[in-house]
Design a protein around this motif. Sequence first.
Motif, PDB file in Angstrom:
ATOM      1  N   ASN A   1       0.805  -1.230   0.000  1.00  0.00           N
ATOM      2  CA  ASN A   1       0.000   0.000   0.000  1.00  0.00           C
ATOM      3  C   ASN A   1       0.839   1.283   0.000  1.00  0.00           C
ATOM      4  O   ASN A   1       0.551   2.224   0.741  1.00  0.00           O
ATOM      5  CB  ASN A   1      -0.948   0.004   1.203  1.00  0.00           C
ATOM      6  CG  ASN A   1      -2.189  -0.826   0.958  1.00  0.00           C
ATOM      7  OD1 ASN A   1      -2.579  -1.055  -0.186  1.00  0.00           O
ATOM      8  ND2 ASN A   1      -2.817  -1.289   2.026  1.00  0.00           N
TER       9      ASN A   1
ATOM     10  N   GLU B   1     -10.750  -5.617  -5.122  1.00  0.00           N
ATOM     11  CA  GLU B   1     -10.154  -4.304  -4.957  1.00  0.00           C
ATOM     12  C   GLU B   1      -8.654  -4.322  -4.734  1.00  0.00           C
ATOM     13  O   GLU B   1      -7.987  -3.323  -4.866  1.00  0.00           O
ATOM     14  CB  GLU B   1     -10.825  -3.587  -3.771  1.00  0.00           C
ATOM     15  CG  GLU B   1     -12.305  -3.323  -3.996  1.00  0.00           C
ATOM     16  CD  GLU B   1     -12.882  -2.463  -2.909  1.00  0.00           C
ATOM     17  OE1 GLU B   1     -12.112  -2.025  -2.037  1.00  0.00           O
ATOM     18  OE2 GLU B   1     -14.094  -2.217  -2.936  1.00  0.00           O
ATOM     19  N   ARG B   2      -8.111  -5.440  -4.301  1.00  0.00           N
ATOM     20  CA  ARG B   2      -6.695  -5.472  -3.974  1.00  0.00           C
ATOM     21  C   ARG B   2      -6.040  -6.654  -4.668  1.00  0.00           C
ATOM     22  O   ARG B   2      -6.660  -7.684  -4.911  1.00  0.00           O
ATOM     23  CB  ARG B   2      -6.485  -5.604  -2.462  1.00  0.00           C
ATOM     24  CG  ARG B   2      -6.905  -4.385  -1.645  1.00  0.00           C
ATOM     25  CD  ARG B   2      -5.974  -3.198  -1.911  1.00  0.00           C
ATOM     26  NE  ARG B   2      -6.204  -2.144  -0.936  1.00  0.00           N
ATOM     27  CZ  ARG B   2      -7.105  -1.185  -1.069  1.00  0.00           C
ATOM     28  NH1 ARG B   2      -7.892  -1.175  -2.130  1.00  0.00           N
ATOM     29  NH2 ARG B   2      -7.235  -0.247  -0.160  1.00  0.00           N
TER      30      ARG B   2
ATOM     31  N   HIS C   1       0.084   3.922  -4.484  1.00  0.00           N
ATOM     32  CA  HIS C   1      -1.013   4.838  -4.785  1.00  0.00           C
ATOM     33  C   HIS C   1      -1.010   6.093  -3.917  1.00  0.00           C
ATOM     34  O   HIS C   1      -1.728   7.044  -4.207  1.00  0.00           O
ATOM     35  CB  HIS C   1      -2.361   4.120  -4.675  1.00  0.00           C
ATOM     36  CG  HIS C   1      -2.630   3.525  -3.328  1.00  0.00           C
ATOM     37  ND1 HIS C   1      -1.984   2.409  -2.878  1.00  0.00           N
ATOM     38  CD2 HIS C   1      -3.479   3.893  -2.328  1.00  0.00           C
ATOM     39  CE1 HIS C   1      -2.406   2.104  -1.667  1.00  0.00           C
ATOM     40  NE2 HIS C   1      -3.311   2.995  -1.311  1.00  0.00           N
TER      41      HIS C   1
ATOM     42  N   SER D   1     -10.271  10.695  -5.282  1.00  0.00           N
ATOM     43  CA  SER D   1      -9.991  11.422  -4.044  1.00  0.00           C
ATOM     44  C   SER D   1      -8.490  11.572  -3.804  1.00  0.00           C
ATOM     45  O   SER D   1      -8.023  12.610  -3.325  1.00  0.00           O
ATOM     46  CB  SER D   1     -10.640  10.710  -2.857  1.00  0.00           C
ATOM     47  OG  SER D   1     -10.013   9.468  -2.589  1.00  0.00           O
ATOM     48  N   LEU D   2      -7.734  10.531  -4.165  1.00  0.00           N
ATOM     49  CA  LEU D   2      -6.279  10.612  -4.013  1.00  0.00           C
ATOM     50  C   LEU D   2      -5.694  11.710  -4.892  1.00  0.00           C
ATOM     51  O   LEU D   2      -4.855  12.500  -4.444  1.00  0.00           O
ATOM     52  CB  LEU D   2      -5.647   9.268  -4.377  1.00  0.00           C
ATOM     53  CG  LEU D   2      -5.864   8.106  -3.410  1.00  0.00           C
ATOM     54  CD1 LEU D   2      -5.297   6.820  -4.004  1.00  0.00           C
ATOM     55  CD2 LEU D   2      -5.226   8.393  -2.061  1.00  0.00           C
TER      56      LEU D   2
ATOM     57  N   GLU E   1     -13.699   5.986  -7.114  1.00  0.00           N
ATOM     58  CA  GLU E   1     -13.860   7.131  -6.220  1.00  0.00           C
ATOM     59  C   GLU E   1     -12.615   7.334  -5.367  1.00  0.00           C
ATOM     60  O   GLU E   1     -12.208   8.470  -5.092  1.00  0.00           O
ATOM     61  CB  GLU E   1     -15.094   6.919  -5.351  1.00  0.00           C
ATOM     62  CG  GLU E   1     -16.385   6.879  -6.150  1.00  0.00           C
ATOM     63  CD  GLU E   1     -17.574   6.419  -5.343  1.00  0.00           C
ATOM     64  OE1 GLU E   1     -17.385   6.096  -4.142  1.00  0.00           O
ATOM     65  OE2 GLU E   1     -18.695   6.391  -5.893  1.00  0.00           O
ATOM     66  N   PHE E   2     -12.004   6.237  -4.955  1.00  0.00           N
ATOM     67  CA  PHE E   2     -10.776   6.319  -4.166  1.00  0.00           C
ATOM     68  C   PHE E   2      -9.666   6.972  -4.968  1.00  0.00           C
ATOM     69  O   PHE E   2      -8.961   7.862  -4.484  1.00  0.00           O
ATOM     70  CB  PHE E   2     -10.375   4.913  -3.723  1.00  0.00           C
ATOM     71  CG  PHE E   2      -9.138   4.845  -2.879  1.00  0.00           C
ATOM     72  CD1 PHE E   2      -8.942   5.711  -1.821  1.00  0.00           C
ATOM     73  CD2 PHE E   2      -8.157   3.895  -3.143  1.00  0.00           C
ATOM     74  CE1 PHE E   2      -7.799   5.644  -1.025  1.00  0.00           C
ATOM     75  CE2 PHE E   2      -7.011   3.812  -2.366  1.00  0.00           C
ATOM     76  CZ  PHE E   2      -6.835   4.686  -1.300  1.00  0.00           C
ATOM     77  N   ASP E   3      -9.510   6.551  -6.216  1.00  0.00           N
ATOM     78  CA  ASP E   3      -8.482   7.127  -7.085  1.00  0.00           C
ATOM     79  C   ASP E   3      -8.724   8.619  -7.291  1.00  0.00           C
ATOM     80  O   ASP E   3      -7.776   9.421  -7.240  1.00  0.00           O
ATOM     81  CB  ASP E   3      -8.481   6.401  -8.433  1.00  0.00           C
ATOM     82  CG  ASP E   3      -7.450   6.951  -9.395  1.00  0.00           C
ATOM     83  OD1 ASP E   3      -6.246   6.790  -9.132  1.00  0.00           O
ATOM     84  OD2 ASP E   3      -7.852   7.545 -10.409  1.00  0.00           O
TER      85      ASP E   3
ATOM     86  N   SER F   1     -15.924   1.787  -5.969  1.00  0.00           N
ATOM     87  CA  SER F   1     -15.266   2.342  -4.786  1.00  0.00           C
ATOM     88  C   SER F   1     -13.812   2.695  -5.076  1.00  0.00           C
ATOM     89  O   SER F   1     -13.277   3.674  -4.543  1.00  0.00           O
ATOM     90  CB  SER F   1     -15.347   1.357  -3.622  1.00  0.00           C
ATOM     91  OG  SER F   1     -14.730   0.129  -3.951  1.00  0.00           O
ATOM     92  N   ASN F   2     -13.147   1.906  -5.932  1.00  0.00           N
ATOM     93  CA  ASN F   2     -11.766   2.219  -6.295  1.00  0.00           C
ATOM     94  C   ASN F   2     -11.692   3.412  -7.243  1.00  0.00           C
ATOM     95  O   ASN F   2     -10.717   4.163  -7.222  1.00  0.00           O
ATOM     96  CB  ASN F   2     -11.094   0.999  -6.925  1.00  0.00           C
ATOM     97  CG  ASN F   2     -10.311   0.196  -5.905  1.00  0.00           C
ATOM     98  OD1 ASN F   2     -10.289   0.515  -4.728  1.00  0.00           O
ATOM     99  ND2 ASN F   2      -9.667  -0.862  -6.375  1.00  0.00           N
TER     100      ASN F   2
END
Length: 252
Positions: free
Chosen positions: A108, A197-198, A111, A158-159, A154-156, A151-152
């Motif tokens: 982790n 997701e992972r 990203h 936000s990052l 949206e995560f990307d 969800s990924n």
Amino acid sequence: MLSAPAADRNKEPILEVLRHSVPSDRPLHALEISSGTGQHVTHFARALRNIIWQPTEYERESLSSIEAYRAHYQLDNVMPAVFLDASLPHQSWAGIRPESLDLILNINMMHISPLACTEGLFRGAGAVLKLQGLLLTYGPYAVNGQISPQSNIEFDRSLRQRNPEWGLRDISLLRSLAQKNGGHASKQQMSTLQEGERGVSVFRSLLELPSSPLSHQPVWFCSDDLLWTERLQLFGLTVPMRELRSQQHCLV
């Protein structure tokens, strides 16, 4: 000691991948780049006693947390944590010698760091890993420009809003970096089996491998971040981990 809920959730599935990726019958040396709180390295070190672990971190607060975990568990196979900036050349990696490591673990980080850190990770791994050494990474990835699930995505987003240099790295980029930065190796091979997701990826140097039915087979472990259903791609087949264990397969 710092505590990350995500580390508690994923430490056991990642350990299962480690158990099937590295031998347990001889001493090994491992470098964890971006060790975070210290939860991962101490969990792995307690289970894999034949491996000497070197944790590293960029954040000073995390370095202190790693040392607190070391003191708590009193592990003789975990070295004191050291500062490491993955974006720098391997000559700056805390005195780690070329071709001295059996395993590099990176969880982790890609990203939530500049691309230079991902590039430096692969470049440095090509220099400090032994022949047939492994670089194992865990994290969310894009696949051929596509990110899933929602969800990924949206995560990307936000990052990248927090820092334009952050974001999910694409599998094609990792493949390119593995091929480009083999160091002393002529090539590195990997394949992808992306579920959920992972993913946990294993890159192996393939220069002058001894004769083996697995010598030229790409190996890539993945685990679903929600269901934790682990699978191994072996000879082009998707084999459930429980079946792999029952059949006592041996990975080179």
